[in-house]
Design an enzyme around this catalytic site. Structure first.
Site, mmCIF file in Angstrom:
data_model
loop_
_atom_site.group_PDB
_atom_site.id
_atom_site.type_symbol
_atom_site.label_atom_id
_atom_site.label_comp_id
_atom_site.label_asym_id
_atom_site.label_seq_id
_atom_site.Cartn_x
_atom_site.Cartn_y
_atom_site.Cartn_z
ATOM 1 N N ASN A 62 45.283 37.817 33.877
ATOM 2 C CA ASN A 62 44.702 37.989 35.203
ATOM 3 C C ASN A 62 43.442 37.120 35.312
ATOM 4 O O ASN A 62 42.926 36.625 34.300
ATOM 5 C CB ASN A 62 44.401 39.469 35.478
ATOM 6 C CG ASN A 62 43.342 40.051 34.558
ATOM 7 O OD1 ASN A 62 43.176 39.632 33.412
ATOM 8 N ND2 ASN A 62 42.616 41.046 35.045
ATOM 9 N N HIS A 63 42.962 36.921 36.535
ATOM 10 C CA HIS A 63 41.925 35.893 36.751
ATOM 11 C C HIS A 63 40.846 36.451 37.665
ATOM 12 O O HIS A 63 41.065 36.640 38.859
ATOM 13 C CB HIS A 63 42.585 34.667 37.389
ATOM 14 C CG HIS A 63 41.827 33.391 37.214
ATOM 15 N ND1 HIS A 63 40.729 33.268 36.394
ATOM 16 C CD2 HIS A 63 42.015 32.155 37.775
ATOM 17 C CE1 HIS A 63 40.290 32.007 36.433
ATOM 18 N NE2 HIS A 63 41.039 31.340 37.271
#
Length: 264
Positions: A62-63
């Site tokens: 995830n970012h």
């Protein structure tokens, strides 16, 4: 079926140069980078045993913040050549990213060069990193681009989900970093095995695997949150949100597809 390491599977990569390795794969430099990072932040890596020590692997994370990319390259047990948006490859930062073996990608247009460079890494038995959400945001994995699925199908590499927490504080701007001493967690999940699919790979195969991977990464992020009490930072400030191509699977798309499958 396994991919041939000589790069002659389609798309062919036998004429593609492997991204530079001398910075990213150097044990001494990696150790120094980890030490420097640990002096600035309380970085905790858990689940590292899930990352295969050998062979091709796609790392899907995830970012949420600017630090996510450097973290993948520094703290995981093995080097990761990450797809990185091409507009970062300017000036000194761009020179460093290129020398560190990161792979520029045009996120708004088909980019066969970036795809072949990533496949070259995988076919050499190394690791590729991808942020399937496409841009920095709340990290809830509401959007999921199809690159991770395509690379896994083309190479037979397992996909390892990674949950990142703490690289951006709630309300933090696009390029913000947490204050010194902040806790940052990198949690590696169990790999998702993928069988190599011969050319041509169909849109349906990529779509199905993308949905599966989105669910696995989202479930992993949620499980980490429940087990640790950690929280994601929430959305970017409205004035700081990054543009992202409208080609990703999103919550609305996934819900509609499930409804259609149910009616079928």
């Amino acid at each position: 079926m396994n991919a041939r390491p000589d790069g002659r599977d389609l798309p062919r990569t036998d004429g593609v140069r492997h991204p530079p390795r001398y910075l990213l794969h150097n044990p001494l430099l990696r150790s120094l980078a980890r030490r420097r990072l640990s002096r600035q932040y309380d970085v905790r890596v858990t689940g590292a045993e899930h990352l295969p020590r050998r062979g091709p692997v796609v790392v899907a994370a995830n970012h949420i913040g600017w630090l996510d990319g450097p973290l993948l390259g520094i703290v995981l047990p093995r080097p990761v050549h990450a797809w990185t948006k091409d507009d970062m490859f300017t000036g000194r930062t761009g020179t460093f990213l290129a020398q560190a073996g990161q792979i520029p990608i045009d996120r708004f247009h088909p980019d066969p060069r970036a795809v072949k460079a990533a496949l070259r890494v995988l076919r050499a038995g190394n690791a590729v990193g991808i942020f399937p959400e496409g841009n920095r945001g709340d990290g809830e994995v509401r959007r999921f681009h199809r690159g991770a699925a395509y690379l896994a199908l083309a190479s037979g590499a397992p996909v390892v989900p990674v949950a990142l927490f703490g690289t951006r504080l709630p309300g933090g701007a696009l390029d913000s970093r947490p204050p010194a001493g902040s806790r940052i967690d990198v949690v590696v999940g169990a790999p998702v095995p993928v069988e190599c699919q011969p050319w041509p790979r169909t849109r349906e195969q990529v779509e199905a695997l993308s949905r599966l991977l989105q669910g696995r990464l989202r479930d992993h992020v949620d499980a980490v949150r429940v087990a640790t009490g950690l929280e994601l930072p929430g959305p970017m400030p409205a004035t700081e949100r990054e543009p992202d191509p409208a080609t990703a699977i999103n919550d609305e798309h996934t819900a509609r597809s499930r409804t259609e499958e149910h009616h079928d």
